[in-house]
Enzyme design. Structure first.
Site, short mmCIF file in Angstrom:
data_model
loop_
_atom_site.label_atom_id
_atom_site.label_comp_id
_atom_site.label_asym_id
_atom_site.label_seq_id
_atom_site.Cartn_x
_atom_site.Cartn_y
_atom_site.Cartn_z
N ARG A 165 1.74 -59.46 48.07
CA ARG A 165 2.43 -58.49 48.95
C ARG A 165 2.30 -58.89 50.42
NH1 ARG A 165 3.52 -57.95 44.64
NH2 ARG A 165 3.63 -56.10 43.32
N SER A 239 4.51 -47.94 45.22
CA SER A 239 3.05 -48.04 45.46
C SER A 239 2.78 -47.94 46.94
CB SER A 239 2.53 -49.38 44.97
OG SER A 239 2.85 -49.55 43.62
N GLU A 335 0.50 -50.78 51.47
CA GLU A 335 1.55 -51.76 51.19
C GLU A 335 2.80 -51.37 52.00
OE1 GLU A 335 2.31 -52.58 46.97
OE2 GLU A 335 4.45 -52.58 47.42
C1 LIG Z 1 10.39 -46.45 43.46
C2 LIG Z 1 9.97 -47.72 44.17
C3 LIG Z 1 9.46 -48.77 43.41
C4 LIG Z 1 9.06 -49.96 44.04
N1 LIG Z 1 8.57 -50.98 43.26
C5 LIG Z 1 8.20 -52.14 43.84
C6 LIG Z 1 7.70 -53.21 43.02
O1 LIG Z 1 7.63 -53.12 41.79
N2 LIG Z 1 7.31 -54.35 43.65
C7 LIG Z 1 7.39 -54.49 45.01
O2 LIG Z 1 7.02 -55.56 45.51
N3 LIG Z 1 7.88 -53.50 45.79
C8 LIG Z 1 8.28 -52.35 45.24
N4 LIG Z 1 8.76 -51.32 46.03
C9 LIG Z 1 8.83 -51.50 47.50
C10 LIG Z 1 10.22 -51.95 48.02
O3 LIG Z 1 11.21 -51.74 47.07
C11 LIG Z 1 10.23 -53.43 48.45
O4 LIG Z 1 9.22 -53.68 49.37
C12 LIG Z 1 11.59 -53.83 49.04
O5 LIG Z 1 11.63 -55.23 49.19
C13 LIG Z 1 11.87 -53.17 50.39
O6 LIG Z 1 13.21 -53.46 50.74
P1 LIG Z 1 14.01 -52.58 51.80
O7 LIG Z 1 15.30 -53.23 52.05
O8 LIG Z 1 14.05 -51.18 51.33
O9 LIG Z 1 13.06 -52.72 53.06
P2 LIG Z 1 12.85 -51.64 54.23
O10 LIG Z 1 11.99 -50.54 53.72
O11 LIG Z 1 14.13 -51.28 54.85
O12 LIG Z 1 12.00 -52.52 55.26
C14 LIG Z 1 10.69 -52.93 54.97
C15 LIG Z 1 10.14 -53.72 56.17
O13 LIG Z 1 10.84 -54.94 56.31
C16 LIG Z 1 11.52 -55.01 57.57
N5 LIG Z 1 12.82 -55.61 57.28
C17 LIG Z 1 13.74 -55.14 56.39
N6 LIG Z 1 14.78 -55.99 56.33
C18 LIG Z 1 14.52 -57.00 57.17
C19 LIG Z 1 15.24 -58.17 57.56
N7 LIG Z 1 16.43 -58.48 57.03
N8 LIG Z 1 14.67 -58.99 58.48
C20 LIG Z 1 13.46 -58.69 59.02
N9 LIG Z 1 12.76 -57.60 58.71
C21 LIG Z 1 13.27 -56.76 57.79
C22 LIG Z 1 11.60 -53.58 58.07
O14 LIG Z 1 11.64 -53.52 59.49
C23 LIG Z 1 10.32 -52.99 57.49
O15 LIG Z 1 9.21 -53.30 58.31
C24 LIG Z 1 9.17 -50.11 45.44
C25 LIG Z 1 9.70 -49.05 46.21
C26 LIG Z 1 10.11 -47.88 45.57
C27 LIG Z 1 10.71 -46.77 46.39
#
Ligand SMILES: Cc1cc2nc3c(=O)[nH]c(=O)nc-3n(C[C@H](O)[C@H](O)[C@H](O)COP(=O)(O)OP(=O)(O)OC[C@H]3O[C@@H](n4cnc5c(N)ncnc54)[C@H](O)[C@@H]3O)c2cc1C
Length: 339
Positions: A165, A239, A335
């Site tokens: 992570r 998580s 995380e």
């Molecule tokens: C129900 C649920 C289940 C999940 N299960 C998992 C799992 O099994 N495994 C896992 O690893 N994660 C899991 N996650 C966490 C999440 O889905 C991941 O971390 C995902 O990659 C986040 O993507 P996002 O586009 O929503 O990021 P965001 O929440 O929009 O952003 C996350 C961070 O990244 C930055 N960011 C976003 N996009 C960019 C970009 N293009 N360039 C630079 N910075 C950027 C943002 O500023 C922020 O700091 C889960 C979340 C939920 C809600």
């Protein structure tokens, strides 16, 4: 010029459902628009906050002055040989849509990562992982824009310094780049990974001996839907904490008092323990205080029952963390990105 919305609620743009406001919300759909948005932010003296699917953030401020919403689309096959396909994916594509796109075409390697919310561009940020696979296993490279110089730069797998992570973008390069596209290397000759107990259980129960990538994906989707709360029903970011890794001496000592403590040996000789188990032992599982709580089936998931503020959830997370420290002398870290 990119599309700009003023005074917009971010409630539907983050899976915790926190009702913070973006004073300016700038939607970008190509590199040119990103650069224009960053220049505009600079003119206004505002630091941009990049938002993807909002599934890994906890918004703790009532308002954010300048939010850039990533809408860069496109999935392109850029090379192939007898064994592999290389694809380039726009950072704003929905991760799970990309997974289904690959599975439909018989390209393997992403099936265990089915149904992870969020965008493709955020996936390398924390080296997303599930069911024995991480993005680093299929990751070839990414392109990003330097927020300072506006230059475009490529990062290879090793440049990203992936860990559990973790990546360089959560550490030394935090807040320095906008990830614009990701290249993945997928297999035409599949070697499915069903080592993770729950996957083989589902496949066995359905009488599937040698699964296709689609069957593995379906099994993962089934497990995830049964285990994790859907943010559409109850606000959460999956998580909240990472599983801590502790020294073997500490583990041996704890095991004397907690013989049931689960553990996963690490290559460096240390031991990973599940944060969810530790939190549950501290009595948090299922707790509800007004609008906030810890999910009843999964102690690792903090939830917003509807009207919680990010501060309230951050405060709950601090109390959960302190109780794990007090009981087990283990520091657990978030995380989720607390913004
Ligand atoms: C129900 C649920 C289940 C999940 N299960 C998992 C799992 O099994 N495994 C896992 O690893 N994660 C899991 N996650 C966490 C999440 O889905 C991941 O971390 C995902 O990659 C986040 O993507 P996002 O586009 O929503 O990021 P965001 O929440 O929009 O952003 C996350 C961070 O990244 C930055 N960011 C976003 N996009 C960019 C970009 N293009 N360039 C630079 N910075 C950027 C943002 O500023 C922020 O700091 C889960 C979340 C939920 C809600």
């Amino acid at each position: 010029m990119p599309h700009i919305l003023k005074q917009t609620s971010l409630k539907k743009f983050n899976t915790f459902g926190i009702d913070s406001v973006a004073s300016q919300l700038v939607e970008v759909s190509n590199n040119q628009e990103i650069k224009e948005a960053i220049r505009l932010g600079r003119e206004l003296n505002l630091t941009p906050f990049i938002l993807g699917g909002g599934s890994n953030v906890l918004l703790t401020l009532p308002s954010y002055p300048f939010v850039i919403l990533n809408k860069l689309k496109g999935i392109k096959k850029i090379a192939e040989d007898d064994d592999f396909v290389w694809i380039k994916v726009g950072a704003g594509e929905v991760w799970h849509d990309m997974v289904l796109h690959c599975i439909d075409r018989g390209w393997g390697g992403v099936e265990n990562l089915s149904l992870i919310p969020g965008t493709v561009g955020a996936a390398p940020m924390q080296n997303i992982g599930a069911y024995g696979v991480e993005i680093k296993d299929i990751f070839e490279s990414l392109e990003a824009i330097d927020l300072e110089s506006l230059e475009e730069k490529d990062f290879s797998n090793s440049d990203c310094k992936f860990g559990y992570r973790e990546s360089v973008f959560k550490n030394e390069l935090k807040g320095k780049y906008f990830i614009t596209s990701v290249q993945l290397k997928l297999a035409k000759k599949h070697v499915v990974n069903t080592n993770y107990g729950a996957i083989s259980e589902v496949l066995n129960s359905e009488g599937i001996g040698i699964p296709t990538i689609k069957q593995v994906s379906d099994a993962v989707i089934k497990i995830r839907q049964s285990k994790l709360p859907d943010p559409k029903d109850i606000g959460n970011a999956g998580s909240f904490f990472k599983n801590p890794v502790i020294d073997v001496d500490h583990f041996v000592e704890l095991k004397k008092s907690y013989p049931d403590l689960p553990s996963y040996a690490q290559p460096d000789g240390r031991v990973k323990v599940p944060a969810g188990w530790l939190i549950e032992q501290c009595g948090w599982k299922g707790c509800k205080e007004g609008e906030i709580g810890v999910h009843k089936n999964q102690a690792l998931v903090l939830v917003n029952y509807g009207q919680a503020t990010g501060d309230e959830i951050a405060n709950l997370s601090s109390r959960v963390k302190a109780s794990v420290m007090e009981k087990f002398k283990i520091e657990i870290s978030a995380e989720v990105n607390i913004i």
